[in-house]
Design a protein around this motif. Sequence first.
Motif, PDB file in Angstrom:
ATOM      1  N   LEU A   1     -76.712  39.886 154.019  1.00 46.46           N
ATOM      2  CA  LEU A   1     -76.640  41.162 153.291  1.00 46.46           C
ATOM      3  C   LEU A   1     -75.519  41.124 152.254  1.00 46.46           C
ATOM      4  O   LEU A   1     -75.667  41.653 151.141  1.00 46.46           O
ATOM      5  CB  LEU A   1     -76.420  42.310 154.285  1.00 46.46           C
ATOM      6  CG  LEU A   1     -77.675  42.658 155.112  1.00 46.46           C
ATOM      7  CD1 LEU A   1     -77.304  43.350 156.410  1.00 46.46           C
ATOM      8  CD2 LEU A   1     -78.617  43.532 154.295  1.00 46.46           C
ATOM      9  N   THR A   2     -74.418  40.486 152.610  1.00 46.38           N
ATOM     10  CA  THR A   2     -73.325  40.347 151.641  1.00 46.38           C
ATOM     11  C   THR A   2     -73.830  39.592 150.415  1.00 46.38           C
ATOM     12  O   THR A   2     -73.576  39.991 149.274  1.00 46.38           O
ATOM     13  CB  THR A   2     -72.132  39.592 152.281  1.00 46.38           C
ATOM     14  OG1 THR A   2     -71.750  40.309 153.443  1.00 46.38           O
ATOM     15  CG2 THR A   2     -70.951  39.475 151.337  1.00 46.38           C
ATOM     16  N   ASN A   3     -74.611  38.535 150.667  1.00 43.15           N
ATOM     17  CA  ASN A   3     -75.149  37.756 149.541  1.00 43.15           C
ATOM     18  C   ASN A   3     -76.153  38.560 148.723  1.00 43.15           C
ATOM     19  O   ASN A   3     -76.238  38.409 147.507  1.00 43.15           O
ATOM     20  CB  ASN A   3     -75.808  36.470 150.050  1.00 43.15           C
ATOM     21  CG  ASN A   3     -74.790  35.506 150.626  1.00 43.15           C
ATOM     22  OD1 ASN A   3     -73.602  35.593 150.303  1.00 43.15           O
ATOM     23  ND2 ASN A   3     -75.226  34.617 151.485  1.00 43.15           N
ATOM     24  N   ALA A   4     -76.942  39.371 149.414  1.00 47.00           N
ATOM     25  CA  ALA A   4     -77.957  40.166 148.705  1.00 47.00           C
ATOM     26  C   ALA A   4     -77.309  41.251 147.848  1.00 47.00           C
ATOM     27  O   ALA A   4     -77.851  41.648 146.815  1.00 47.00           O
ATOM     28  CB  ALA A   4     -78.921  40.796 149.707  1.00 47.00           C
ATOM     29  N   ILE A   5     -76.154  41.724 148.285  1.00 48.43           N
ATOM     30  CA  ILE A   5     -75.515  42.858 147.607  1.00 48.43           C
ATOM     31  C   ILE A   5     -74.469  42.410 146.581  1.00 48.43           C
ATOM     32  O   ILE A   5     -74.245  43.087 145.564  1.00 48.43           O
ATOM     33  CB  ILE A   5     -74.858  43.788 148.680  1.00 48.43           C
ATOM     34  CG1 ILE A   5     -75.951  44.397 149.571  1.00 48.43           C
ATOM     35  CG2 ILE A   5     -74.008  44.877 148.040  1.00 48.43           C
ATOM     36  CD1 ILE A   5     -75.423  45.077 150.820  1.00 48.43           C
ATOM     37  N   ARG A   6     -73.888  41.239 146.834  1.00 54.27           N
ATOM     38  CA  ARG A   6     -72.749  40.775 146.025  1.00 54.27           C
ATOM     39  C   ARG A   6     -73.028  40.833 144.521  1.00 54.27           C
ATOM     40  O   ARG A   6     -74.063  40.370 144.044  1.00 54.27           O
ATOM     41  CB  ARG A   6     -72.381  39.349 146.410  1.00 54.27           C
ATOM     42  CG  ARG A   6     -71.164  38.845 145.648  1.00 54.27           C
ATOM     43  CD  ARG A   6     -70.822  37.408 145.962  1.00 54.27           C
ATOM     44  NE  ARG A   6     -70.392  37.227 147.343  1.00 54.27           N
ATOM     45  CZ  ARG A   6     -70.997  36.439 148.217  1.00 54.27           C
ATOM     46  NH1 ARG A   6     -72.061  35.758 147.871  1.00 54.27           N
ATOM     47  NH2 ARG A   6     -70.550  36.325 149.445  1.00 54.27           N
ATOM     48  N   GLY A   7     -72.098  41.452 143.801  1.00 55.14           N
ATOM     49  CA  GLY A   7     -72.182  41.489 142.341  1.00 55.14           C
ATOM     50  C   GLY A   7     -73.262  42.409 141.805  1.00 55.14           C
ATOM     51  O   GLY A   7     -73.504  42.462 140.602  1.00 55.14           O
ATOM     52  N   ARG A   8     -73.913  43.133 142.689  1.00 52.76           N
ATOM     53  CA  ARG A   8     -75.040  43.951 142.225  1.00 52.76           C
ATOM     54  C   ARG A   8     -74.739  45.443 142.227  1.00 52.76           C
ATOM     55  O   ARG A   8     -75.604  46.246 141.869  1.00 52.76           O
ATOM     56  CB  ARG A   8     -76.266  43.666 143.085  1.00 52.76           C
ATOM     57  CG  ARG A   8     -76.849  42.282 142.813  1.00 52.76           C
ATOM     58  CD  ARG A   8     -77.978  41.938 143.747  1.00 52.76           C
ATOM     59  NE  ARG A   8     -78.737  40.795 143.242  1.00 52.76           N
ATOM     60  CZ  ARG A   8     -79.711  40.199 143.908  1.00 52.76           C
ATOM     61  NH1 ARG A   8     -80.040  40.602 145.109  1.00 52.76           N
ATOM     62  NH2 ARG A   8     -80.355  39.182 143.366  1.00 52.76           N
TER      63      ARG A   8
ATOM     64  N   LEU B   1     -83.669  37.854 147.129  1.00 50.82           N
ATOM     65  CA  LEU B   1     -82.899  38.468 148.218  1.00 50.82           C
ATOM     66  C   LEU B   1     -81.618  37.700 148.511  1.00 50.82           C
ATOM     67  O   LEU B   1     -80.651  38.283 148.994  1.00 50.82           O
ATOM     68  CB  LEU B   1     -83.738  38.476 149.505  1.00 50.82           C
ATOM     69  CG  LEU B   1     -85.025  39.297 149.498  1.00 50.82           C
ATOM     70  CD1 LEU B   1     -85.704  39.189 150.855  1.00 50.82           C
ATOM     71  CD2 LEU B   1     -84.710  40.754 149.191  1.00 50.82           C
ATOM     72  N   HIS B   2     -81.631  36.388 148.303  1.00 50.39           N
ATOM     73  CA  HIS B   2     -80.505  35.519 148.665  1.00 50.39           C
ATOM     74  C   HIS B   2     -80.165  35.601 150.146  1.00 50.39           C
ATOM     75  O   HIS B   2     -78.997  35.521 150.539  1.00 50.39           O
ATOM     76  CB  HIS B   2     -79.254  35.852 147.834  1.00 50.39           C
ATOM     77  CG  HIS B   2     -79.470  35.685 146.356  1.00 50.39           C
ATOM     78  ND1 HIS B   2     -80.021  34.554 145.825  1.00 50.39           N
ATOM     79  CD2 HIS B   2     -79.226  36.522 145.323  1.00 50.39           C
ATOM     80  CE1 HIS B   2     -80.113  34.691 144.508  1.00 50.39           C
ATOM     81  NE2 HIS B   2     -79.649  35.877 144.171  1.00 50.39           N
ATOM     82  N   ALA B   3     -81.207  35.797 150.984  1.00 51.06           N
ATOM     83  CA  ALA B   3     -80.971  35.911 152.433  1.00 51.06           C
ATOM     84  C   ALA B   3     -80.841  34.546 153.088  1.00 51.06           C
ATOM     85  O   ALA B   3     -80.491  34.447 154.257  1.00 51.06           O
ATOM     86  CB  ALA B   3     -82.114  36.692 153.075  1.00 51.06           C
TER      87      ALA B   3
ATOM     88  N   GLN C   1     -84.310  43.194 152.067  1.00 54.33           N
ATOM     89  CA  GLN C   1     -85.294  43.874 151.210  1.00 54.33           C
ATOM     90  C   GLN C   1     -84.925  45.349 151.065  1.00 54.33           C
ATOM     91  O   GLN C   1     -84.923  45.893 149.952  1.00 54.33           O
ATOM     92  CB  GLN C   1     -86.702  43.779 151.830  1.00 54.33           C
ATOM     93  CG  GLN C   1     -87.352  42.415 151.680  1.00 54.33           C
ATOM     94  CD  GLN C   1     -88.551  42.221 152.608  1.00 54.33           C
ATOM     95  OE1 GLN C   1     -88.735  42.946 153.583  1.00 54.33           O
ATOM     96  NE2 GLN C   1     -89.356  41.220 152.317  1.00 54.33           N
ATOM     97  N   VAL C   2     -84.625  45.977 152.201  1.00 53.86           N
ATOM     98  CA  VAL C   2     -84.302  47.412 152.125  1.00 53.86           C
ATOM     99  C   VAL C   2     -83.030  47.614 151.296  1.00 53.86           C
ATOM    100  O   VAL C   2     -82.965  48.522 150.455  1.00 53.86           O
ATOM    101  CB  VAL C   2     -84.163  48.017 153.544  1.00 53.86           C
ATOM    102  CG1 VAL C   2     -83.656  49.449 153.472  1.00 53.86           C
ATOM    103  CG2 VAL C   2     -85.504  47.967 154.270  1.00 53.86           C
ATOM    104  N   SER C   3     -82.047  46.746 151.485  1.00 49.13           N
ATOM    105  CA  SER C   3     -80.794  46.902 150.710  1.00 49.13           C
ATOM    106  C   SER C   3     -81.071  46.796 149.213  1.00 49.13           C
ATOM    107  O   SER C   3     -80.545  47.582 148.419  1.00 49.13           O
ATOM    108  CB  SER C   3     -79.786  45.811 151.078  1.00 49.13           C
ATOM    109  OG  SER C   3     -79.562  45.847 152.435  1.00 49.13           O
ATOM    110  N   VAL C   4     -81.905  45.825 148.827  1.00 47.83           N
ATOM    111  CA  VAL C   4     -82.169  45.655 147.395  1.00 47.83           C
ATOM    112  C   VAL C   4     -83.008  46.825 146.882  1.00 47.83           C
ATOM    113  O   VAL C   4     -82.783  47.318 145.770  1.00 47.83           O
ATOM    114  CB  VAL C   4     -82.835  44.289 147.101  1.00 47.83           C
ATOM    115  CG1 VAL C   4     -83.191  44.166 145.635  1.00 47.83           C
ATOM    116  CG2 VAL C   4     -81.903  43.150 147.500  1.00 47.83           C
ATOM    117  N   LEU C   5     -83.939  47.304 147.685  1.00 50.51           N
ATOM    118  CA  LEU C   5     -84.729  48.465 147.247  1.00 50.51           C
ATOM    119  C   LEU C   5     -83.820  49.679 147.039  1.00 50.51           C
ATOM    120  O   LEU C   5     -84.002  50.455 146.091  1.00 50.51           O
ATOM    121  CB  LEU C   5     -85.821  48.791 148.276  1.00 50.51           C
ATOM    122  CG  LEU C   5     -87.007  47.811 148.276  1.00 50.51           C
ATOM    123  CD1 LEU C   5     -87.885  48.019 149.512  1.00 50.51           C
ATOM    124  CD2 LEU C   5     -87.846  47.971 146.998  1.00 50.51           C
TER     125      LEU C   5
END
Length: 613
Positions: free
Chosen positions: A268-275, A396-398, A413-417
């Motif tokens: 999740l850190t990777n999916a969210i990082r910098g975004r 996703l970078h999961a 997926q939910v985090s990116v959505l």
Amino acid sequence: MCGIVGYIGKANAASILISGLKRLEYRGYDSAGMALLDDERILITKSTGKVSNLSEKARTNWSPELFQRATTGIAHTRWATHGPPTEANAHPHLDQSGEIALVHNGIVENYRALRSRLEGKGHHFYSETDTEVLAHLIGDCDKGDLFQAVCDALHQVEGTFGIAVLSSREPDRIIAARRGSPIVIGVGDGEAIIASDASAILAHTQRVMYLDDNDIANVTMDSVEIRDLNNVPVTREIAELGLDASATEKGGFAHFMLKEIHEQPEALTNAIRGRLDLQLGSSVLAGMGTSQRELAELSRVVMVGCGTSLHAAMVGEYAFEDIADINAEVQQAAEFRYRNPILGNRDFVIAISQSGETADTLAAVKEANQKGAFVMSLVNVVGSTIARETGRGVYLHAGPEISVASTKAFTCQVSVLLMMALKLGRGRRYSREEGMKLAREIESIPELVARVIGKNDLIADIAEGYTKDEHAFYIGRGPMYPVALEGALKLKEISYIHAEGYHAAELKHGPIALLQEGTPVIAVACDVPGKDKTLGNIEECRARGARILGIITEGDDEAAEVMDEFISIPRTHPLVATIPAVVALQIFSYHVARLRGCEIDQPRNLAKSVTVE
Ligand code: G6P
């Protein structure tokens, strides 16, 4: 689903093929086979069941010397479609001469017509598969140039394929091709490895070439030459995989599923990082490839996906309507193109897929492209077919997800959505203050999830009470409704307990008839709007003797009181809360399945990536 590995080089092909197939086991399969080229002969071993059976059988069938000396071969894991999982139906299949061997992923849709034409020419078939027909067709086209023969045969094929072909008449090459079913070629030093999935290549090289649809490759130990089906050369760049082989190993965990559950804070850190843009209360998702102005002009969001990805889309539906103030809907990818969807250039279609290979989701993407919609993907596997077909999208970078039951892909997926909804929302009516608050909550998701994972032992104890049940009901409302569906899916997938998810209000319209003394009802009753009504629905279940396991918000005594037992998750934004709530249910399912002695990572009949419609 099916997996392909091919090797040409100087090393021991049999061991490389077997270890490659092992790395593809996670995709789901029910038989396996391997062909080696030795002394200008093709030798085949096949077995039903696991790759370990194949390995044992190959060591019995073949002398240790042969096993050691063969340096070229192709291998396959088959997930039965045309005909049951027998040895006869397992790949590789031979042509009529027995000199050409083929492994194939995908479906030859016109195989019946091709088969009867070939039978008319005297061909005999020993299996029920479409693949054997393709092997014979290649043999029939072979006039001394295998590459040309494969081109000619594939021109006659309707359907999808990822293939690797070996001929004892041309032992210095393997021909590979794709249409709709991925093929990756690892380019080593004096060797090449062909696979349907990069995980079979990781241990050998990081340098890969992805075939595009209708590409055909002539692979030798020193070169890879790619042409299109009209025999015109095409250039495909060599890409770096950028993945560590350890990413596809268990790393001390008993199962990949457990490992992937535990990896979630990092994924999740990777999916969210910098975004996230905490100052503007918005998000930065460059892959969407569009300006705020273009986003503001969109009139509708349509999400398509299958299985767990469909459930993520359902959470997204709440997020887009609530945060972005835009009409949002979810369509099952399998149904999408058959209902002739009404779409235009102000419709924003998001294809959601962990693997990026799911056939129905891919077909939906093609339909949406055809209708001129604004299409993008939300995919985990870099370079996958759906990612390439959409051109624009957010990864996703999961990291690799090996367990068939999806866990970290869903939460990412939910985090990116949520971040997409935030970006759209900030171009509309969502205020900076609201945006900043939500962005901070999204930023805290890895920490919230880590706290739930910290309850692993408590959840394992609770799970002990559910191992003898054969039925379970999951209920929730609002964004917790898709969480209930996903919780039920996780339990049935891996523990084989019959579990159904319902909207909490829907239970009394039929399913409540099934409740008896002690029937488990898992109520996702976190403290979000609508909770009071869910508590009412729980009382209805209790009055009929149901046993209630609640997923509730920490410190919510009112909810705790109506539960027989509960797992609490940290308090956060109602949409963000779907993520820790689902993690609690993942852990619960895992332990129930473990205690029931189930084969968690590769449940019966299931495939990780479903490449047939
Ligand atoms: C299969 C898997 C599921 C997955 C679904 C969609 O059924 O077993 O775990 O959710 O396919 O896969 P995708 O790769 O498109 O997300």
